[in-house]
Design a protein around this motif. Sequence first.
Motif, PDB file in Angstrom:
ATOM      1  N   ARG A  90      -1.468 -15.000  -7.061  1.00 40.98           N
ATOM      2  CA  ARG A  90      -0.158 -14.689  -6.478  1.00 40.98           C
ATOM      3  C   ARG A  90       0.635 -15.931  -6.076  1.00 40.98           C
ATOM      4  NH1 ARG A  90       0.390  -9.583  -4.087  1.00 40.98           N
ATOM      5  NH2 ARG A  90       2.531 -10.226  -3.630  1.00 40.98           N
ATOM      6  N   GLU A  91      -0.044 -16.982  -5.698  1.00 41.91           N
ATOM      7  CA  GLU A  91       0.629 -18.155  -5.130  1.00 41.91           C
ATOM      8  C   GLU A  91       0.239 -19.407  -5.906  1.00 41.91           C
ATOM      9  OE1 GLU A  91       2.851 -18.313  -2.362  1.00 41.91           O
ATOM     10  OE2 GLU A  91       2.916 -16.171  -2.821  1.00 41.91           O
ATOM     11  N   PRO A  92       0.923 -19.706  -7.008  1.00 43.11           N
ATOM     12  CA  PRO A  92       0.544 -20.857  -7.833  1.00 43.11           C
ATOM     13  C   PRO A  92       0.523 -22.150  -7.016  1.00 43.11           C
ATOM     14  CG  PRO A  92       2.206 -19.514  -8.931  1.00 43.11           C
ATOM     15  CD  PRO A  92       2.076 -18.981  -7.543  1.00 43.11           C
ATOM     16  N   GLY A  93      -0.545 -22.916  -7.210  1.00 41.99           N
ATOM     17  CA  GLY A  93      -0.652 -24.198  -6.530  1.00 41.99           C
ATOM     18  C   GLY A  93      -1.289 -24.130  -5.160  1.00 41.99           C
ATOM     19  N   ILE A  94      -1.650 -22.931  -4.704  1.00 42.09           N
ATOM     20  CA  ILE A  94      -2.281 -22.828  -3.384  1.00 42.09           C
ATOM     21  C   ILE A  94      -3.692 -23.414  -3.449  1.00 42.09           C
ATOM     22  CG2 ILE A  94      -3.408 -20.560  -3.562  1.00 42.09           C
ATOM     23  CD1 ILE A  94      -2.121 -20.035  -0.704  1.00 42.09           C
ATOM     24  N   ILE A  95      -4.191 -23.858  -2.295  1.00 39.97           N
ATOM     25  CA  ILE A  95      -5.510 -24.479  -2.212  1.00 39.97           C
ATOM     26  C   ILE A  95      -6.363 -23.672  -1.244  1.00 39.97           C
ATOM     27  CG2 ILE A  95      -6.762 -26.582  -1.599  1.00 39.97           C
ATOM     28  CD1 ILE A  95      -4.013 -28.052  -1.935  1.00 39.97           C
ATOM     29  N   MET A  96      -7.504 -23.196  -1.707  1.00 45.43           N
ATOM     30  CA  MET A  96      -8.453 -22.492  -0.841  1.00 45.43           C
ATOM     31  C   MET A  96      -9.655 -23.411  -0.616  1.00 45.43           C
ATOM     32  SD  MET A  96      -6.968 -19.618  -0.158  1.00 45.43           S
ATOM     33  CE  MET A  96      -8.239 -18.511   0.485  1.00 45.43           C
ATOM     34  N   ILE A  97      -9.958 -23.677   0.654  1.00 43.74           N
ATOM     35  CA  ILE A  97     -10.981 -24.662   1.014  1.00 43.74           C
ATOM     36  C   ILE A  97     -12.055 -23.979   1.860  1.00 43.74           C
ATOM     37  CG2 ILE A  97     -11.414 -26.857   2.181  1.00 43.74           C
ATOM     38  CD1 ILE A  97      -8.357 -27.413   1.843  1.00 43.74           C
ATOM     39  N   ALA A  98     -13.307 -24.201   1.513  1.00 50.20           N
ATOM     40  CA  ALA A  98     -14.418 -23.590   2.256  1.00 50.20           C
ATOM     41  C   ALA A  98     -15.052 -24.612   3.187  1.00 50.20           C
ATOM     42  CB  ALA A  98     -15.468 -23.058   1.289  1.00 50.20           C
ATOM     43  N   GLU A  99     -15.168 -24.231   4.460  1.00 52.64           N
ATOM     44  CA  GLU A  99     -16.044 -24.986   5.357  1.00 52.64           C
ATOM     45  C   GLU A  99     -17.398 -24.301   5.273  1.00 52.64           C
ATOM     46  OE1 GLU A  99     -17.446 -25.904   9.799  1.00 52.64           O
ATOM     47  OE2 GLU A  99     -16.325 -24.109   9.323  1.00 52.64           O
ATOM     48  N   GLU A 100     -18.263 -24.846   4.438  1.00 53.94           N
ATOM     49  CA  GLU A 100     -19.535 -24.181   4.117  1.00 53.94           C
ATOM     50  C   GLU A 100     -20.632 -25.221   4.247  1.00 53.94           C
ATOM     51  OE1 GLU A 100     -22.782 -22.485   2.897  1.00 53.94           O
ATOM     52  OE2 GLU A 100     -22.065 -23.867   1.351  1.00 53.94           O
ATOM     53  N   SER A 101     -21.582 -24.983   5.153  1.00 59.15           N
ATOM     54  CA  SER A 101     -22.523 -26.039   5.546  1.00 59.15           C
ATOM     55  C   SER A 101     -23.886 -25.934   4.876  1.00 59.15           C
ATOM     56  CB  SER A 101     -22.700 -25.995   7.071  1.00 59.15           C
ATOM     57  OG  SER A 101     -23.058 -24.688   7.482  1.00 59.15           O
ATOM     58  N   THR A 102     -24.067 -24.987   3.963  1.00 55.39           N
ATOM     59  CA  THR A 102     -25.362 -24.851   3.285  1.00 55.39           C
ATOM     60  C   THR A 102     -25.218 -25.244   1.821  1.00 55.39           C
ATOM     61  OG1 THR A 102     -25.110 -22.568   2.476  1.00 55.39           O
ATOM     62  CG2 THR A 102     -25.768 -22.851   4.785  1.00 55.39           C
ATOM     63  N   SER A 103     -26.283 -25.061   1.067  1.00 55.36           N
ATOM     64  CA  SER A 103     -26.211 -25.394  -0.363  1.00 55.36           C
ATOM     65  C   SER A 103     -26.013 -24.133  -1.200  1.00 55.36           C
ATOM     66  CB  SER A 103     -27.487 -26.124  -0.787  1.00 55.36           C
ATOM     67  OG  SER A 103     -28.626 -25.357  -0.434  1.00 55.36           O
ATOM     68  N   PHE A 104     -25.305 -23.148  -0.648  1.00 54.59           N
ATOM     69  CA  PHE A 104     -24.987 -21.932  -1.410  1.00 54.59           C
ATOM     70  C   PHE A 104     -24.364 -22.349  -2.742  1.00 54.59           C
ATOM     71  CE2 PHE A 104     -22.586 -18.236  -2.713  1.00 54.59           C
ATOM     72  CZ  PHE A 104     -23.378 -17.168  -2.297  1.00 54.59           C
ATOM     73  N   PRO A 105     -24.884 -21.835  -3.865  1.00 58.32           N
ATOM     74  CA  PRO A 105     -24.417 -22.345  -5.165  1.00 58.32           C
ATOM     75  C   PRO A 105     -23.044 -21.802  -5.567  1.00 58.32           C
ATOM     76  CG  PRO A 105     -26.066 -20.619  -5.478  1.00 58.32           C
ATOM     77  CD  PRO A 105     -25.981 -20.857  -3.997  1.00 58.32           C
ATOM     78  N   GLY A 106     -22.255 -22.661  -6.214  1.00 55.49           N
ATOM     79  CA  GLY A 106     -21.028 -22.197  -6.850  1.00 55.49           C
ATOM     80  C   GLY A 106     -19.883 -21.867  -5.920  1.00 55.49           C
ATOM     81  N   VAL A 107     -19.798 -22.535  -4.779  1.00 55.24           N
ATOM     82  CA  VAL A 107     -18.698 -22.245  -3.846  1.00 55.24           C
ATOM     83  C   VAL A 107     -17.344 -22.518  -4.508  1.00 55.24           C
ATOM     84  CG1 VAL A 107     -17.629 -22.943  -1.655  1.00 55.24           C
ATOM     85  CG2 VAL A 107     -20.107 -22.640  -1.790  1.00 55.24           C
TER      86      VAL A 107
END
Length: 632
Positions: free
Chosen positions: A353-370
């Motif tokens: 819906r929003e071209p160019g938007i950035i989604m950033i995860a604060e993720e502290s484990t080694s969960f694969p494929g974030v």
Amino acid sequence: MGHDQFGGLTGRDLEGFHNGGDTELWRRLGSHVVTLPDGAGGQATGVRFAVWAPNARSVQVIGDFNWWTGDALQLVPGSGVWATFIEGLGEGTLYKFRIETADGSWVEKVDPMARFSEQAPANASIVYESRYVWSDDEWMQARAASAAHAEPMSVYELHLGGWRRGKSYLDLAEELVSYVKWQGYTHVEFMPLAEHPFEPSWGYQVTGYFSPTSRFGKPDDLRYLIDRLHQAGIGVIMDWVPGHFPKDEWALGRFDGTALYEHADPRQGEHMDWGTYIFNYGRNEVKSFLVSNALYWAKEFHIDGLRVDAVASMLYLDYSREEGQWVPNEFGGRENLDAIDFLRYVNTHLYEREPGIIMIAEESTSFPGVTKPVHAGGLGFGFKWNMGWMNDSLRYVQLDPVYRQYEHNLLTFAMVYQYSENFLLPISHDEVVHGKGSMVNKVPQDDWRKFATLRAFYSYMWSFPGKQLVFMGCEFGQRPEFNESISLEWWVSELWGHGGLQRLFRDLNLTYRANPALYALDNDPSGFSWINADDAARNTLAWVRHDGQGNHVACITNFSPEPLTDYEIGLPTPGDWEEILNTDAPIYDGSGEFGNLGRIVADDRPWSHFPATARVTVPPLGSIWLRYSTAP
């Protein structure tokens, strides 16, 4: 008025909400100024109120217009949504919902979809309609065509209330914009701006997901601040908190007397550590609520990115829980499958819906494929905070230099997994609070060594693959920890050491942005070559960054207090190399004694895997960057 008792709202309007597919829920629920046929050939203007409370016996809207005594809402057939239209009301109306629960007791609740709220500690919802006209078309068009991974990104993270205490959105539109532009950051990241009652929560305990905090002004004032940042060429990222919400009795929790937004079972529905409720991501209406909220900030406030807080707490059913305190998923595992589906949904939807938007995860484990695409089995984020890099590198700089040689791998290990995700390197607010000490106080020994080490560290960080984020105050070496109730200690930037660090940050940002070799191939192994990863004895790291277009920047950082003279390095091409950064320069309050007089010449003698060799001087606790300029 027939169906207009619901203010024009019908059961059909709410079908998407109930199947999890309404991504613009703010247009339907909440309060809206509407004009309707009055049944006598004319028109009536007033406010439509609508709220989801499927297990309520009855619902009233109370406000300053009825002396807080109550007007009844009617249940829209088959929807679980209660609505009414009250003629003559308009913007600025204060209101809440009074809900009669199944057991006959009454609770007063603020509107979950309120778009404006009273200033804490008051909490009434306020009818609000935006009249803002944006002037950032040029920015939005450029953003739509952007490719974030191949572009520079240096982020200035800040808490609006603590940057300069007492400033409004409108004040900040002047002062913050000019400062960030002078410093050269590409983006700001605001700690959560959604309404929250408890200021020391810094916005991470949200009670008004659609309501920008009124502490600093009205929603259109925030739009103006974001518009001004865009016009100055600065992107805006905002922290978003879909992981949990507080238990305040007047907010989302047990909204109609039952667990509506949260899981009923505390093993699934509560974070004991934080004293908060966890959203029920498997419930369609909750999915509609949250994905609409993410889109709301992007659409209505032109937010360029969302940094999703505490993703690890969403992904794992046993997050911070002992055995027996959690419920396994249907396959007996610990992954929260509903939360994983929800994150994939929200990321996919926003990127579409929003071209160019950035989604950033604060993720502290080694969960694969974030940061892998959803179609490839990933979560679909654009970037992930590199918490491993942050922990390792902060451990390293806290060591006395004499011990650093034994922990050299703390600085090299991050390259082992560098290309597993699209990383952003964070030195965030989390690292300078709760007894962890400010950055300048983490570094051992006297002030000369503290500031020299910080300059070297940030140079190492800005030249390492990945985007960068630094928390406000770090750029001038604030000594106390972050405290949201007072301003940063701006006056120290006039002092030796502090001012030099602040000037270095400006030059780091400007030099980084001017050299695509430092950012264009952050996520591609061809963008990085070690010169020497193994010089533990001299606490030194050396590498070259490449952009794939023939541009190279060599970065050498010396974390020992001894200067390196005649230090031999390999380089990818012989010829002139310009010294474009030296953290020991007098302008940064360095000694000015250890440099390369602006340039070095590499000759065509092979060195390890490189075709050229050069000898350089690297300052003590210092860093140099060399840019290839001309062939011999």
